[in-house]
Design a protein around this motif. Structure first.
Motif: not given
Length: 246
Positions: A69-80, A82-90
């Motif tokens: 499983v490659i997990y994708l998360g993002t700050f765009s829905k929980i912070l701002a 306009g911040f097209r910033l996320g993270w990956i767990v893999a």
């Protein structure tokens, strides 16, 4: 059929566009099938932190014992947004491949937004902010559902999401929501027709409604106007099998 499946894409929490979530049993079964076949899963979870009703369910990544499983998360829905910033767990192999793909496309993610996000995350602001926006979203979801119940025809079906941003509605089959959108725009109301979410171009009677960015009073009025537009459209497009001979 006859082609090798490269990966499974899954959005298990408050899926866009329907707002539905995958049950724990289905999550376990999906991970089990991936393990049996050796097919990776890309778990996209932009809305998982936005649960305001019910219990949190484990991520597919947390159920994975094979590193598939490659997990994708993002700050765009929980912070701002306009911040097209996320993270990956893999796993390491997947991360190296992703880095090789990312570097030629944009070299690296902008440092300014990374630094700003780090500063507001390390002091606990993000956790507090998420709790606050969850309360906002729950209120707006409740307002939208109440207005839909009041103003949509009884033939309409719609989801009741326990989190996320979206409500999915299904009207009678003879109502084309692409045409309905043109009517609604005349009343200064917009939504997303559902056909675009169907690979086979079906779902012409469906729509996605977003409650996240509209104040409660505007939500009530918008759904009222949309309900009236639906009633007008239904009156103009009654199916032939409803005709009555006298």
């Amino acid at each position: 059929r006859g082609q090798r499946i490269k990966f499974i894409y899954a959005l298990p929490n408050f899926q866009n566009p329907t707002g539905r979530s995958m049950s724990l049993a289905r999550r376990r079964r999906l991970v089990e099938l991936a393990s049996q076949s050796g097919i990776p899963i890309v778990e996209d979870d932009p809305y998982g932190e936005l649960r305001f009703e019910g219990q949190h369910l484990p991520t597919l990544k947390s159920l994975d014992t094979d590193g598939l499983v490659i997990y994708l998360g993002t700050f765009s829905k929980i912070l701002a947004p306009g911040f097209r910033l996320g993270w990956i767990v893999a796993g390491q192999e997947a991360m190296e491949a992703l880095l090789h793909g990312k570097q030629p496309s944009d070299l690296h993610t902008g440092m300014a937004q990374q630094m700003a996000t780090y500063e507001v995350a390390r002091d606990g602001f993000v956790d507090t902010h998420v709790e606050r926006i969850k309360a906002f979203y729950k209120e707006r979801r409740d307002v939208m559902l109440q207005a839909i119940e009041e103003h949509f025809p009884p033939e309409a079906h719609y989801t009741r999401p326990g989190g996320g941003l979206f409500v999915w509605a299904e009207l009678e089959r003879h109502i084309d929501t692409r045409e309905l959108l043109l009517d609604a725009i005349q009343d200064k109301v917009a939504f997303v027709p559902g056909q675009g979410f169907h690979p086979d171009r079906s779902g012409t009677n469906t729509m996605r409604l977003n409650f996240s960015n509209v104040p409660p009073d505007q939500l009530r009025e918008g759904i009222r106007r949309l309900g009236h537009a639906i009633q007008r459209r239904m009156a103009r497009s009654e199916p032939l099998d409803r005709s009555v001979s006298i």
